[in-house]
Design a protein around this motif. Structure first.
Motif, mmCIF file in Angstrom:
data_model
loop_
_atom_site.group_PDB
_atom_site.id
_atom_site.type_symbol
_atom_site.label_atom_id
_atom_site.label_comp_id
_atom_site.label_asym_id
_atom_site.label_seq_id
_atom_site.Cartn_x
_atom_site.Cartn_y
_atom_site.Cartn_z
ATOM 1 N N GLY A 57 -5.865 -9.134 80.802
ATOM 2 C CA GLY A 57 -5.913 -10.504 80.318
ATOM 3 C C GLY A 57 -7.208 -11.210 80.657
ATOM 4 O O GLY A 57 -8.090 -10.665 81.326
ATOM 5 N N ASP A 58 -7.295 -12.454 80.181
ATOM 6 C CA ASP A 58 -8.424 -13.358 80.435
ATOM 7 C C ASP A 58 -9.753 -12.780 79.964
ATOM 8 O O ASP A 58 -10.792 -13.008 80.582
ATOM 9 C CB ASP A 58 -8.499 -13.715 81.924
ATOM 10 N N SER A 59 -9.710 -12.030 78.864
ATOM 11 C CA SER A 59 -10.922 -11.441 78.294
ATOM 12 C C SER A 59 -11.064 -11.929 76.857
ATOM 13 O O SER A 59 -10.371 -11.441 75.959
ATOM 14 C CB SER A 59 -10.851 -9.912 78.328
ATOM 15 N N PRO A 60 -11.952 -12.899 76.618
ATOM 16 C CA PRO A 60 -12.096 -13.443 75.258
ATOM 17 C C PRO A 60 -12.722 -12.439 74.303
ATOM 18 O O PRO A 60 -13.260 -11.401 74.701
ATOM 19 C CB PRO A 60 -13.014 -14.658 75.465
ATOM 20 N N ALA A 61 -12.672 -12.770 73.028
ATOM 21 C CA ALA A 61 -13.170 -11.866 71.990
ATOM 22 C C ALA A 61 -14.663 -11.615 72.104
ATOM 23 O O ALA A 61 -15.169 -10.616 71.579
ATOM 24 C CB ALA A 61 -12.837 -12.423 70.610
ATOM 25 N N THR A 62 -15.381 -12.497 72.786
ATOM 26 C CA THR A 62 -16.822 -12.307 72.944
ATOM 27 C C THR A 62 -17.168 -11.240 73.972
ATOM 28 O O THR A 62 -18.317 -10.791 74.043
ATOM 29 C CB THR A 62 -17.476 -13.636 73.360
ATOM 30 N N ASP A 63 -16.200 -10.811 74.785
ATOM 31 C CA ASP A 63 -16.437 -9.734 75.744
ATOM 32 C C ASP A 63 -16.668 -8.414 75.005
ATOM 33 O O ASP A 63 -16.198 -8.218 73.881
ATOM 34 C CB ASP A 63 -15.248 -9.579 76.687
ATOM 35 N N VAL A 64 -17.372 -7.506 75.675
ATOM 36 C CA VAL A 64 -17.622 -6.173 75.116
ATOM 37 C C VAL A 64 -16.671 -5.187 75.778
ATOM 38 O O VAL A 64 -16.610 -5.098 77.010
ATOM 39 C CB VAL A 64 -19.075 -5.731 75.345
ATOM 40 N N ARG A 65 -15.934 -4.457 74.975
ATOM 41 C CA ARG A 65 -15.021 -3.414 75.466
ATOM 42 C C ARG A 65 -15.098 -2.278 74.455
ATOM 43 O O ARG A 65 -14.504 -2.354 73.388
ATOM 44 C CB ARG A 65 -13.591 -3.947 75.575
ATOM 45 N N ARG A 66 -15.822 -1.212 74.779
ATOM 46 C CA ARG A 66 -16.152 -0.192 73.778
ATOM 47 C C ARG A 66 -15.868 1.204 74.296
ATOM 48 O O ARG A 66 -16.311 1.587 75.389
ATOM 49 C CB ARG A 66 -17.628 -0.313 73.408
ATOM 50 N N LEU A 67 -15.135 1.983 73.500
ATOM 51 C CA LEU A 67 -14.854 3.395 73.796
ATOM 52 C C LEU A 67 -15.760 4.245 72.918
ATOM 53 O O LEU A 67 -15.825 4.046 71.702
ATOM 54 C CB LEU A 67 -13.389 3.702 73.489
ATOM 55 N N THR A 68 -16.472 5.216 73.522
ATOM 56 C CA THR A 68 -17.399 6.042 72.747
ATOM 57 C C THR A 68 -17.298 7.511 73.119
ATOM 58 O O THR A 68 -16.872 7.871 74.218
ATOM 59 C CB THR A 68 -18.865 5.598 72.952
ATOM 60 N N ALA A 69 -17.720 8.343 72.187
ATOM 61 C CA ALA A 69 -17.905 9.776 72.421
ATOM 62 C C ALA A 69 -19.266 10.137 71.854
ATOM 63 O O ALA A 69 -19.566 9.827 70.695
ATOM 64 C CB ALA A 69 -16.814 10.594 71.740
ATOM 65 N N THR A 70 -20.096 10.780 72.670
ATOM 66 C CA THR A 70 -21.437 11.157 72.245
ATOM 67 C C THR A 70 -21.571 12.671 72.270
ATOM 68 O O THR A 70 -21.262 13.318 73.276
ATOM 69 C CB THR A 70 -22.496 10.524 73.156
ATOM 70 N N THR A 71 -22.024 13.238 71.150
ATOM 71 C CA THR A 71 -22.243 14.675 71.025
ATOM 72 C C THR A 71 -23.627 14.901 70.433
ATOM 73 O O THR A 71 -24.359 13.950 70.135
ATOM 74 C CB THR A 71 -21.180 15.326 70.120
ATOM 75 N N SER A 72 -23.976 16.152 70.213
ATOM 76 C CA SER A 72 -25.262 16.459 69.587
ATOM 77 C C SER A 72 -25.333 15.934 68.162
ATOM 78 O O SER A 72 -26.420 15.806 67.592
ATOM 79 C CB SER A 72 -25.491 17.976 69.597
ATOM 80 N N ALA A 73 -24.176 15.622 67.574
ATOM 81 C CA ALA A 73 -24.146 15.112 66.200
ATOM 82 C C ALA A 73 -24.273 13.598 66.127
ATOM 83 O O ALA A 73 -24.486 13.045 65.044
ATOM 84 C CB ALA A 73 -22.858 15.551 65.507
ATOM 85 N N GLY A 74 -24.124 12.900 67.254
ATOM 86 C CA GLY A 74 -24.232 11.450 67.236
ATOM 87 C C GLY A 74 -23.252 10.783 68.189
ATOM 88 O O GLY A 74 -22.573 11.447 68.986
ATOM 89 N N THR A 75 -23.160 9.451 68.085
ATOM 90 C CA THR A 75 -22.242 8.674 68.906
ATOM 91 C C THR A 75 -21.191 8.027 68.016
ATOM 92 O O THR A 75 -21.509 7.449 66.970
ATOM 93 C CB THR A 75 -22.988 7.585 69.700
ATOM 94 N N TYR A 76 -19.941 8.137 68.434
ATOM 95 C CA TYR A 76 -18.805 7.612 67.684
ATOM 96 C C TYR A 76 -18.081 6.617 68.588
ATOM 97 O O TYR A 76 -18.002 6.831 69.795
ATOM 98 C CB TYR A 76 -17.853 8.742 67.295
ATOM 99 N N GLY A 77 -17.536 5.544 68.015
ATOM 100 C CA GLY A 77 -16.928 4.566 68.901
ATOM 101 C C GLY A 77 -15.890 3.682 68.235
ATOM 102 O O GLY A 77 -15.753 3.642 67.006
ATOM 103 N N ALA A 78 -15.156 2.954 69.085
ATOM 104 C CA ALA A 78 -14.160 1.978 68.639
ATOM 105 C C ALA A 78 -14.008 0.941 69.743
ATOM 106 O O ALA A 78 -14.230 1.232 70.925
ATOM 107 C CB ALA A 78 -12.820 2.649 68.343
ATOM 108 N N ASP A 79 -13.612 -0.265 69.354
ATOM 109 C CA ASP A 79 -13.413 -1.323 70.326
ATOM 110 C C ASP A 79 -12.075 -1.172 71.043
ATOM 111 O O ASP A 79 -11.075 -0.759 70.444
ATOM 112 C CB ASP A 79 -13.465 -2.695 69.653
#
Length: 227
Positions: A57-79
């Motif tokens: 809680g107490d995390s407004p929409a302006t906060d950054v919360r990012r899940l990523t996977a990085t491989t030799s093909a690039g970086t993939y992500g979702a909030d």
């Protein structure tokens, strides 16, 4: 092993873990940032899905919360989402391509407001299928690829030859829910192989390719007697 850089977060026992008794638990009285990451090696080449679950809680929409996977093909992500105490939200990252090096780095990065709190847990990297066909790559017999929604296996060494031709270097591999192979025009079958085609089971009488079951009584297929 997970590595945490930054402030306000630690892996600890908590009653707010999504799965098990431990999770990444975070809170700080001032604005803070941290990253949780792990480099995974020896991963089979292919397409993967990554997921992770958060609450807090107490995390407004302006906060950054990012899940990523990085491989030799690039970086993939979702909030990632923080929507309340024990309001579990699972973020999913699809279409992650892991190359021949077998390396993927999974990370969750947070830049949070003062007083934001929660847990990060249950990270899953799931194999979805073989890697997409690459026209620049040299393939050997037995290599598998995905192409236009289907899975193909190389029957011989090839380079730049598009999957799908019934007499080409690729055979389409498909199975029924019970594991029985489905007949496909490009797949090579040998005597004794059983396939399912249009709801009927057939057994091959000799080696065959691109000869559809049920089209000729003199062909290479015989209906399986299941009485």
């Amino acid at each position: 092993m997970w590595t945490i850089t930054g402030t306000g977060a630690a892996i600890r026992a908590t009653g707010d873990a999504y799965d098990g008794a431990r999770a990444v638990d975070f809170w700080a009285p001032e604005p803070y940032e941290f990253t949780v990451s792990q480099r995974v090696e020896g991963v089979a080449p292919g397409v993967y899905r990554l997921s992770a679950t958060t609450q807090g809680g107490d995390s407004p929409a302006t906060d950054v919360r990012r899940l990523t996977a990085t491989t030799s093909a690039g970086t993939y992500g979702a909030d990632l989402r923080i929507d309340g105490w024990r309001a579990w939200r699972t973020a999913t990252v699809d279409g992650i391509v892991v190359g021949d090096d077998g390396v993927v780095t999974v990370a969750a990065s947070f830049a949070l407001s003062s007083g934001a709190w929660g847990t990060f847990d249950d990270v899953v990297l799931e194999f979805i299928g073989p890697p997409p066909w690459d026209p620049a790559k040299v393939y050997l017999a037995g290599d598998t690829v995905s192409y236009q929604g289907a899975v193909f296996e190389a029957v011989r060494r090839n380079h730049g030859m598009e999957p799908g031709h019934p007499y080409g270097p690729w055979q389409e591999m498909a199975t029924a829910p019970d594991g029985t192979p489905l007949w496909t025009p490009s797949r090579v079958f040998v005597a004794g192989d059983v396939v399912l085609h249009d709801g009927v089971r057939y057994v091959a009488k000799w080696r065959t390719r691109n000869q559809e079951p049920g089209t000729s009584p003199w062909g290479p297929w015989q209906v399986v007697d299941e009485t």
